[in-house]
Design a protein around this motif. Structure first.
Motif, PDB file in Angstrom:
ATOM      1  N   VAL A 142       0.877  -1.170   0.000  1.00  0.00           N
ATOM      2  CA  VAL A 142       0.000   0.000   0.000  1.00  0.00           C
ATOM      3  C   VAL A 142       0.910   1.215   0.000  1.00  0.00           C
ATOM      4  CG1 VAL A 142      -1.853   1.219   1.178  1.00  0.00           C
ATOM      5  CG2 VAL A 142      -1.716  -1.279   1.335  1.00  0.00           C
ATOM      6  N   ILE A 143       0.838   1.994  -1.066  1.00  0.00           N
ATOM      7  CA  ILE A 143       1.759   3.108  -1.257  1.00  0.00           C
ATOM      8  C   ILE A 143       0.963   4.398  -1.430  1.00  0.00           C
ATOM      9  CG2 ILE A 143       3.611   4.036  -2.711  1.00  0.00           C
ATOM     10  CD1 ILE A 143       3.899   1.069  -3.759  1.00  0.00           C
ATOM     11  N   SER A 144       1.353   5.417  -0.698  1.00  0.00           N
ATOM     12  CA  SER A 144       0.744   6.729  -0.889  1.00  0.00           C
ATOM     13  C   SER A 144       1.336   7.352  -2.136  1.00  0.00           C
ATOM     14  CB  SER A 144       1.025   7.628   0.315  1.00  0.00           C
ATOM     15  OG  SER A 144       0.573   8.931   0.049  1.00  0.00           O
ATOM     16  N   SER A 145       0.471   7.822  -3.032  1.00  0.00           N
ATOM     17  CA  SER A 145       0.934   8.467  -4.253  1.00  0.00           C
ATOM     18  C   SER A 145       1.320   9.920  -3.995  1.00  0.00           C
ATOM     19  CB  SER A 145      -0.148   8.419  -5.331  1.00  0.00           C
ATOM     20  OG  SER A 145      -0.496   7.086  -5.604  1.00  0.00           O
ATOM     21  N   ASP A 146       0.835  10.458  -2.890  1.00  0.00           N
ATOM     22  CA  ASP A 146       1.150  11.834  -2.523  1.00  0.00           C
ATOM     23  C   ASP A 146       2.429  11.843  -1.694  1.00  0.00           C
ATOM     24  OD1 ASP A 146      -1.206  12.701  -3.727  1.00  0.00           O
ATOM     25  OD2 ASP A 146      -2.358  12.345  -1.908  1.00  0.00           O
ATOM     26  N   THR A 147       3.026  13.012  -1.575  1.00  0.00           N
ATOM     27  CA  THR A 147       4.202  13.126  -0.724  1.00  0.00           C
ATOM     28  C   THR A 147       3.763  12.863   0.702  1.00  0.00           C
ATOM     29  OG1 THR A 147       5.043  14.789  -2.213  1.00  0.00           O
ATOM     30  CG2 THR A 147       6.069  14.649  -0.053  1.00  0.00           C
TER      31      THR A 147
END
Length: 157
Positions: free
Chosen positions: A59-64
């Motif tokens: 699960v990866i945040s696409s935002d900084t």
């Protein structure tokens, strides 16, 4: 990707899309793109880690974001679907466990926003370096509540 899991995801594709979740199914992986309740963008990748290990989920945040990727290895295809449902509920702000924890954090945090930031981004050494959100996603609600009880009794973080 394991055929039963692939078919289950394929069968739910229109349901995911109705919830605003883009899903891309390939032979070796599934990629879901979602927006959380704070308009943060997330990518959930499911791939076959190896025959022995099961499925690798990232699960990866696409935002900084200061939070590292949230990685899991799950062996059972039905457990993968249960994990996805729970994680997507969390991202959409429909997680009752998070509400219980956030209300407890909010009593000592300066605001609801500060409580949410702590819940999402603060690694907790006693929980293996996971954030409270990561621990809840792994089914460790009781661990987070026990940690908060420990702090409430004057224990060290």
């Amino acid at each position: 990707m394991e055929k039963r899991l692939f078919r289950a995801l394929q069968a739910r594709q229109s349901e995911f899309e109705q919830d605003g979740i883009c899903i891309d199914l390939r032979e070796g992986e599934a990629v879901l793109r979602a927006v959380d309740s704070h308009l943060g963008r997330y990518t959930l990748k499911i791939s076959t880690a190896s025959v022995d290990a099961g499925f690798f989920i990232s699960v990866i945040s696409s935002d900084t974001s200061p939070a590292p990727p949230d990685n899991h290895i799950i062996r059972d295809p039905s457990a993968v679907l249960a994990f996805l449902n729970r994680r997507l509920d969390q991202l959409h702000g429909h997680d009752p466990d998070a509400e219980v924890i956030l209300s407890r954090i909010e009593t000592w945090a300066s605001s609801r926003e500060a409580a949410e930031d702590w819940y999402r981004y603060t690694p907790i050494p006693a929980l293996g370096g996971n954030t409270a959100q990561q621990q809840v996603a792994k089914g460790g609600v009781k661990d987070v509540l026990a940690y908060l009880d420990h702090l409430g009794q004057g224990g060290y973080a």
